[in-house]
Write a protein that holds these residues in place. Structure first.
Motif, PDB file in Angstrom:
ATOM      1  N   ASN A 152       7.262  16.717  35.696  1.00  0.00           N
ATOM      2  CA  ASN A 152       7.318  15.279  35.972  1.00  0.00           C
ATOM      3  C   ASN A 152       7.919  14.476  34.915  1.00  0.00           C
ATOM      4  N   SER A 153       8.371  13.304  35.344  1.00  0.00           N
ATOM      5  CA  SER A 153       8.936  12.414  34.273  1.00  0.00           C
ATOM      6  C   SER A 153       8.914  11.097  34.621  1.00  0.00           C
ATOM      7  N   GLN A 154       8.665  10.311  33.582  1.00  0.00           N
ATOM      8  CA  GLN A 154       8.633   8.610  33.692  1.00  0.00           C
ATOM      9  C   GLN A 154       9.434   8.076  32.713  1.00  0.00           C
ATOM     10  N   SER A 155      10.125   6.929  33.269  1.00  0.00           N
ATOM     11  CA  SER A 155      10.889   6.271  32.444  1.00  0.00           C
ATOM     12  C   SER A 155      10.588   4.768  31.918  1.00  0.00           C
ATOM     13  N   TYR A 156      10.757   4.592  30.527  1.00  0.00           N
ATOM     14  CA  TYR A 156      10.134   3.195  30.001  1.00  0.00           C
ATOM     15  C   TYR A 156      11.508   2.514  29.221  1.00  0.00           C
ATOM     16  N   SER A 157      11.186   1.263  29.149  1.00  0.00           N
ATOM     17  CA  SER A 157      11.886   0.583  28.074  1.00  0.00           C
ATOM     18  C   SER A 157      11.198  -0.261  27.194  1.00  0.00           C
ATOM     19  N   VAL A 158      11.661  -0.011  25.785  1.00  0.00           N
ATOM     20  CA  VAL A 158      10.829  -0.403  24.690  1.00  0.00           C
ATOM     21  C   VAL A 158      10.488  -2.098  24.798  1.00  0.00           C
ATOM     22  N   ARG A 159       9.576  -2.677  24.950  1.00  0.00           N
ATOM     23  CA  ARG A 159       9.520  -4.094  24.922  1.00  0.00           C
ATOM     24  C   ARG A 159       8.940  -4.740  23.623  1.00  0.00           C
ATOM     25  N   TYR A 160       8.878  -5.882  23.579  1.00  0.00           N
ATOM     26  CA  TYR A 160       8.393  -6.491  22.165  1.00  0.00           C
ATOM     27  C   TYR A 160       7.103  -6.150  21.794  1.00  0.00           C
ATOM     28  N   TYR A 161       6.068  -6.398  22.812  1.00  0.00           N
ATOM     29  CA  TYR A 161       4.720  -6.041  22.158  1.00  0.00           C
ATOM     30  C   TYR A 161       4.640  -4.347  21.946  1.00  0.00           C
ATOM     31  N   ASP A 162       5.571  -3.362  22.422  1.00  0.00           N
ATOM     32  CA  ASP A 162       5.572  -2.132  21.890  1.00  0.00           C
ATOM     33  C   ASP A 162       5.938  -1.839  20.461  1.00  0.00           C
ATOM     34  N   LEU A 163       6.342  -2.970  19.823  1.00  0.00           N
ATOM     35  CA  LEU A 163       6.681  -2.476  18.458  1.00  0.00           C
ATOM     36  C   LEU A 163       5.919  -2.707  17.263  1.00  0.00           C
ATOM     37  N   ASP A 164       5.725  -2.076  16.216  1.00  0.00           N
ATOM     38  CA  ASP A 164       5.087  -2.364  15.082  1.00  0.00           C
ATOM     39  C   ASP A 164       5.571  -3.073  13.958  1.00  0.00           C
ATOM     40  N   THR A 165       5.060  -3.101  12.697  1.00  0.00           N
ATOM     41  CA  THR A 165       5.643  -3.953  11.684  1.00  0.00           C
ATOM     42  C   THR A 165       6.944  -3.269  10.983  1.00  0.00           C
ATOM     43  N   ASN A 166       7.079  -2.018  11.621  1.00  0.00           N
ATOM     44  CA  ASN A 166       8.195  -1.239  11.001  1.00  0.00           C
ATOM     45  C   ASN A 166       9.290  -1.227  11.997  1.00  0.00           C
ATOM     46  N   HIS A 167       9.216  -2.287  13.017  1.00  0.00           N
ATOM     47  CA  HIS A 167      10.110  -2.603  14.089  1.00  0.00           C
ATOM     48  C   HIS A 167      10.574  -1.487  14.792  1.00  0.00           C
ATOM     49  N   HIS A 168       9.637  -0.644  15.024  1.00  0.00           N
ATOM     50  CA  HIS A 168       9.849   0.556  16.178  1.00  0.00           C
ATOM     51  C   HIS A 168       8.959   0.751  16.939  1.00  0.00           C
ATOM     52  N   LEU A 169       8.802   1.530  17.807  1.00  0.00           N
ATOM     53  CA  LEU A 169       7.721   1.796  18.857  1.00  0.00           C
ATOM     54  C   LEU A 169       6.551   2.338  18.115  1.00  0.00           C
ATOM     55  N   THR A 170       5.508   1.649  18.246  1.00  0.00           N
ATOM     56  CA  THR A 170       4.394   1.957  17.528  1.00  0.00           C
ATOM     57  C   THR A 170       3.884   3.171  18.290  1.00  0.00           C
ATOM     58  N   ASN A 171       3.181   4.029  16.972  1.00  0.00           N
ATOM     59  CA  ASN A 171       2.762   5.337  17.505  1.00  0.00           C
ATOM     60  C   ASN A 171       1.791   5.532  18.534  1.00  0.00           C
ATOM     61  N   SER A 172       0.893   4.536  18.944  1.00  0.00           N
ATOM     62  CA  SER A 172      -0.219   4.479  19.938  1.00  0.00           C
ATOM     63  C   SER A 172       0.488   4.635  21.172  1.00  0.00           C
ATOM     64  N   ARG A 173       1.750   3.996  21.392  1.00  0.00           N
ATOM     65  CA  ARG A 173       2.431   3.850  22.782  1.00  0.00           C
ATOM     66  C   ARG A 173       2.854   5.014  23.333  1.00  0.00           C
ATOM     67  N   TYR A 174       3.336   5.969  22.163  1.00  0.00           N
ATOM     68  CA  TYR A 174       3.653   7.409  22.386  1.00  0.00           C
ATOM     69  C   TYR A 174       2.705   8.043  23.338  1.00  0.00           C
TER      70      TYR A 174
END
Length: 243
Positions: A152-174
């Motif tokens: 199975n696969s699911q697709s996502y686009s990184v949104r503003y509230y997915d970012l952390d203070t390092n300006h990338h996808l926050t690790n909890s979102r993974y």
């Protein structure tokens, strides 16, 4: 650095259909506790940002005896567990009020220069101030492998509230994306026993990503990959048990 403890009541809004704490919120609680400890030692997020640095996690190894339940009062504990010329290590645990271990986590981190996006070696003098000892023998972490095929696969686009203070996808979102690729019926009838995840590459704002999963019902294991275009962003493996 001594153990740092914080008592928490598990919010119903952070739990799944079976009233178990969701993995992304487990990680967020862990980060809250570690940030409070680091803030007390002047090594928290804001302190590092003043130096142009940020903490970046590379690996987690979870041992899950039981996930905390909605409304349950538990104790989160964290402790820095040493460093070498590149990596820093931190342990976490969750216990019930009787002292019974519910979750145990080991983690591996690096410091990142936020301007150059390059890894910065830990400063031995600073580590000594933090009472974080140098290590001769490094902890070993399980490593999942890239998927050759998936169910199975699911697709996502990184949104503003997915970012952390390092300006990338926050690790909890993974963790959110990993779980979302699994069938609802499977999730409601199984619980994770162990989970290891390795973060390989940053996922940034508005980038597209896929969450892939291979399910082995005989072994009760699931293998996961977060793929950003042709790059592997994260790899994970979960061992499950039936409820």
């Amino acid at each position: 650095m001594k153990d740092f403890k914080q008592e928490k009541v598990i919010d119903y809004g952070n739990c799944d259909e079976e009233e178990r704490l969701e993995l992304p919120f487990l990680v967020e609680y862990m980060m809250e506790v570690s940030n409070k400890q680091l803030d007390n030692e002047h090594a928290g997020i804001n302190d590092l940002m003043e130096r142009g640095l940020g903490w970046v996690v590379l690996d987690y190894d979870f041992t899950i005896h039981r996930l905390p339940r909605a409304g349950e009062r538990v104790v989160f504990t964290t402790k820095a567990n040493g460093y070498n010329r590149i990596f820093c290590y931190r342990d976490f645990s969750v216990e019930d009020l009787a002292g019974k271990k519910l979750v145990e986590v080991r983690s591996q981190w690096v410091m990142l220069d936020l301007a150059t996006r390059r890894v910065v070696a830990p400063d031995p003098a600073w580590m000594k101030e933090l009472d974080n000892p140098p290590l001769d023998h490094l902890p070993r972490f399980k490593k999942a492998r890239p998927l050759r095929e998936w169910d199975n696969s699911q697709s996502y686009s990184v949104r503003y509230y997915d970012l952390d203070t390092n300006h990338h996808l926050t690790n909890s979102r993974y963790f959110d994306w990993i779980i979302d690729a699994l069938p609802r019926e499977f999730l409601n009838t199984h619980e994770p026993v162990s989970l290891n995840i390795t973060f390989k590459k940053e996922v940034k704002y508005r980038q597209e990503a896929q969450s892939l999963v291979k399910i082995d019902m005989e072994k009760l294991t699931t293998d996961h990959e977060i793929r950003n275009s042709n790059d592997v962003a994260a790899l994970a493996k979960i061992v499950w048990r039936k409820n």
